[in-house]
Design a protein around this motif. Sequence first.
Motif, PDB file in Angstrom:
ATOM      1  N   ARG A  36       0.818  -1.216   0.000  1.00 23.17           N
ATOM      2  CA  ARG A  36       0.000   0.000   0.000  1.00 23.17           C
ATOM      3  C   ARG A  36       0.849   1.262   0.000  1.00 23.17           C
ATOM      4  NH1 ARG A  36       0.161  -2.606   4.584  1.00 23.17           N
ATOM      5  NH2 ARG A  36       0.482  -1.546   6.574  1.00 23.17           N
ATOM      6  N   ARG A  37       2.063   1.185   0.448  1.00 20.77           N
ATOM      7  CA  ARG A  37       2.953   2.361   0.430  1.00 20.77           C
ATOM      8  C   ARG A  37       3.991   2.284  -0.683  1.00 20.77           C
ATOM      9  NH1 ARG A  37       3.406   1.383   6.411  1.00 20.77           N
ATOM     10  NH2 ARG A  37       1.621   2.466   7.294  1.00 20.77           N
ATOM     11  N   MET A  70      -4.437  -5.522   0.896  1.00 16.32           N
ATOM     12  CA  MET A  70      -5.611  -5.899   0.099  1.00 16.32           C
ATOM     13  C   MET A  70      -6.703  -4.835   0.203  1.00 16.32           C
ATOM     14  SD  MET A  70      -6.664  -8.472  -1.851  1.00 16.32           S
ATOM     15  CE  MET A  70      -5.885  -9.944  -1.238  1.00 16.32           C
ATOM     16  N   ARG A  71      -6.934  -4.340   1.403  1.00 18.01           N
ATOM     17  CA  ARG A  71      -7.940  -3.285   1.572  1.00 18.01           C
ATOM     18  C   ARG A  71      -7.557  -2.040   0.767  1.00 18.01           C
ATOM     19  NH1 ARG A  71      -7.548  -4.656   7.321  1.00 18.01           N
ATOM     20  NH2 ARG A  71      -9.290  -6.058   7.713  1.00 18.01           N
ATOM     21  N   ALA A  72      -6.283  -1.714   0.756  1.00 14.09           N
ATOM     22  CA  ALA A  72      -5.829  -0.495   0.086  1.00 14.09           C
ATOM     23  C   ALA A  72      -5.872  -0.609  -1.433  1.00 14.09           C
ATOM     24  CB  ALA A  72      -4.408  -0.138   0.543  1.00 14.09           C
ATOM     25  N   VAL A  73      -5.507  -1.780  -1.977  1.00 13.52           N
ATOM     26  CA  VAL A  73      -5.403  -1.904  -3.433  1.00 13.52           C
ATOM     27  C   VAL A  73      -6.575  -2.648  -4.073  1.00 13.52           C
ATOM     28  CG1 VAL A  73      -2.896  -1.710  -3.373  1.00 13.52           C
ATOM     29  CG2 VAL A  73      -3.934  -3.961  -3.399  1.00 13.52           C
ATOM     30  N   THR A  90     -13.347  -8.203  -2.415  1.00 14.70           N
ATOM     31  CA  THR A  90     -14.341  -7.467  -1.656  1.00 14.70           C
ATOM     32  C   THR A  90     -14.345  -8.028  -0.246  1.00 14.70           C
ATOM     33  OG1 THR A  90     -15.692  -7.272  -3.652  1.00 14.70           O
ATOM     34  CG2 THR A  90     -16.777  -6.816  -1.544  1.00 14.70           C
ATOM     35  N   GLU A  91     -14.161  -7.156   0.747  1.00 15.44           N
ATOM     36  CA  GLU A  91     -14.146  -7.637   2.120  1.00 15.44           C
ATOM     37  C   GLU A  91     -15.559  -8.019   2.560  1.00 15.44           C
ATOM     38  OE1 GLU A  91     -11.855  -6.880   6.302  1.00 15.44           O
ATOM     39  OE2 GLU A  91     -11.791  -5.321   4.774  1.00 15.44           O
ATOM     40  N   VAL A  92     -15.663  -9.158   3.223  1.00 17.94           N
ATOM     41  CA  VAL A  92     -16.935  -9.672   3.715  1.00 17.94           C
ATOM     42  C   VAL A  92     -17.216  -9.048   5.079  1.00 17.94           C
ATOM     43  CG1 VAL A  92     -18.181 -11.762   4.404  1.00 17.94           C
ATOM     44  CG2 VAL A  92     -16.604 -11.826   2.446  1.00 17.94           C
ATOM     45  N   HIS A 135     -10.713 -11.832  12.154  1.00 17.92           N
ATOM     46  CA  HIS A 135     -10.260 -12.594  10.993  1.00 17.92           C
ATOM     47  C   HIS A 135     -10.852 -12.030   9.698  1.00 17.92           C
ATOM     48  CE1 HIS A 135      -8.541 -15.496  13.706  1.00 17.92           C
ATOM     49  NE2 HIS A 135      -9.665 -15.424  14.407  1.00 17.92           N
ATOM     50  N   PRO A 136     -10.121 -11.140   9.015  1.00 21.67           N
ATOM     51  CA  PRO A 136     -10.623 -10.612   7.745  1.00 21.67           C
ATOM     52  C   PRO A 136     -10.893 -11.730   6.731  1.00 21.67           C
ATOM     53  CG  PRO A 136      -8.737  -9.353   8.501  1.00 21.67           C
ATOM     54  CD  PRO A 136      -8.838 -10.559   9.387  1.00 21.67           C
ATOM     55  N   VAL A 137     -11.942 -11.534   5.948  1.00 26.64           N
ATOM     56  CA  VAL A 137     -12.325 -12.465   4.882  1.00 26.64           C
ATOM     57  C   VAL A 137     -12.569 -11.634   3.630  1.00 26.64           C
ATOM     58  CG1 VAL A 137     -14.080 -14.101   4.074  1.00 26.64           C
ATOM     59  CG2 VAL A 137     -13.364 -14.128   6.483  1.00 26.64           C
ATOM     60  N   PHE A 138     -12.030 -12.095   2.500  1.00 28.70           N
ATOM     61  CA  PHE A 138     -12.213 -11.410   1.220  1.00 28.70           C
ATOM     62  C   PHE A 138     -12.820 -12.361   0.209  1.00 28.70           C
ATOM     63  CE2 PHE A 138      -8.771  -9.284   3.394  1.00 28.70           C
ATOM     64  CZ  PHE A 138      -9.028  -7.944   3.170  1.00 28.70           C
TER      65      PHE A 138
END
Length: 149
Positions: A36-37, A70-73, A90-92, A135-138
């Motif tokens: 992201r940076r 992942m969230r950033a890009v 897409t984040e769930v 726990h992020p899920v995409f």
Amino acid sequence: MKPGWFTVHVVNRGVAWLTRRGVSVWGSRILAVRGRRSGAWRTTPVNVLTLDGERYLVAPRGHVQWTRNMRAVGGGELRLGKRVEAFTATEVLDDAKADVLRAYLKRWKAEVGIFFAGVGPDSTDEELRAAAPRHPVFRLTAVAAATDA
């Protein structure tokens, strides 16, 4: 929770080595996502879950660098040997994660269960929803490859 020395230096490296050579270990892929940076490609081995015709990435270790990137890009690549598949992500939402977490734990609990603090595939929806924010899920959507006309 950070993974132990054995996981980082033996398990992850072994799975990554095999996956880079085209051998999937229980659905493993190399996730490549731009930083992201820095904008540089960052890679890590992941398990891709297919559930009801949809594909998901679950972050068993929680909010780690690849999830922030992942969230950033908004997407990246899944690699298996020389095969590269671009995708958007897409984040769930937390309330919609219970079935995904249950299926993920059913398949990979022996490998990642320690990161879920006692929650497993037989846990109630309420218990899974309580663990969901950690726990992020995409949800992944394949990007069609460009073709020469």
